[in-house]
Write a protein that holds these residues in place. Sequence first.
Motif, mmCIF file in Angstrom:
data_model
loop_
_atom_site.group_PDB
_atom_site.id
_atom_site.type_symbol
_atom_site.label_atom_id
_atom_site.label_comp_id
_atom_site.label_asym_id
_atom_site.label_seq_id
_atom_site.Cartn_x
_atom_site.Cartn_y
_atom_site.Cartn_z
ATOM 1 N N PRO A 186 0.884 -1.160 0.021
ATOM 2 C CA PRO A 186 0.018 0.123 -0.016
ATOM 3 C C PRO A 186 0.771 1.270 -0.009
ATOM 4 O O PRO A 186 1.905 1.187 0.304
ATOM 5 N N SER A 190 0.716 5.909 0.407
ATOM 6 C CA SER A 190 -0.110 6.937 0.875
ATOM 7 C C SER A 190 -0.408 7.933 -0.470
ATOM 8 O O SER A 190 0.004 7.576 -1.603
ATOM 9 N N GLU A 209 -11.660 4.262 -6.181
ATOM 10 C CA GLU A 209 -12.661 3.965 -5.214
ATOM 11 C C GLU A 209 -14.169 3.880 -5.420
ATOM 12 O O GLU A 209 -14.682 2.827 -4.955
ATOM 13 N N GLY A 214 -8.849 -0.167 -2.485
ATOM 14 C CA GLY A 214 -9.339 0.028 -1.230
ATOM 15 C C GLY A 214 -8.362 0.866 -0.432
ATOM 16 O O GLY A 214 -7.452 1.075 -0.826
ATOM 17 N N SER A 215 -8.797 1.270 0.724
ATOM 18 C CA SER A 215 -7.833 2.012 1.717
ATOM 19 C C SER A 215 -8.006 1.483 3.231
ATOM 20 O O SER A 215 -8.897 0.937 3.476
ATOM 21 N N ARG A 216 -7.104 1.834 3.939
ATOM 22 C CA ARG A 216 -6.830 1.497 5.275
ATOM 23 C C ARG A 216 -6.064 2.574 5.905
ATOM 24 O O ARG A 216 -5.159 3.252 5.315
ATOM 25 N N TYR A 217 -6.104 2.746 7.424
ATOM 26 C CA TYR A 217 -5.127 3.587 8.101
ATOM 27 C C TYR A 217 -3.578 2.886 8.136
ATOM 28 O O TYR A 217 -3.777 1.551 8.124
ATOM 29 N N SER A 218 -2.648 3.799 7.747
ATOM 30 C CA SER A 218 -1.304 3.247 7.812
ATOM 31 C C SER A 218 -0.895 2.669 9.081
ATOM 32 O O SER A 218 -1.093 3.382 10.240
ATOM 33 N N ALA A 221 -1.119 6.630 12.139
ATOM 34 C CA ALA A 221 -2.377 6.480 11.870
ATOM 35 C C ALA A 221 -3.227 7.641 11.501
ATOM 36 O O ALA A 221 -4.431 7.636 11.183
ATOM 37 N N GLN A 240 -4.120 7.605 5.491
ATOM 38 C CA GLN A 240 -4.346 6.668 4.815
ATOM 39 C C GLN A 240 -3.514 5.987 3.705
ATOM 40 O O GLN A 240 -2.739 6.791 3.069
ATOM 41 N N TYR A 293 -3.407 3.215 0.412
ATOM 42 C CA TYR A 293 -4.298 2.611 -0.730
ATOM 43 C C TYR A 293 -3.674 1.466 -1.273
ATOM 44 O O TYR A 293 -2.518 1.364 -1.593
#
Length: 90
Positions: A42, A44, A67, A73-77, A81, A84, A86
Amino acid sequence: MSALTEKSVEENPLSDPEFRETLRELPPSAKLVAKVLDDESPLSQGQLAEESLLPDRTVRYALNRLEEEGLVGSRYSFHDARKQVYFLAN
């Protein structure tokens, strides 16, 4: 579908014909961002801008389009934190 082919599609969404067909309809910036994420993820938004040589604003637009289509998709690093990261969605 052989186990080898099935595994490569799971690991590489760009090999999936349906994924490719959806991506084909998106702008060139979205295609480039998807390719960068295929090579390394992933990432940023800032990292994507750096790797793709696109302006931050263009990367944000590309990510929004990807998206919307369910391709990213994405999530917090885990490292920060506040950010995000990707990745390509399977």
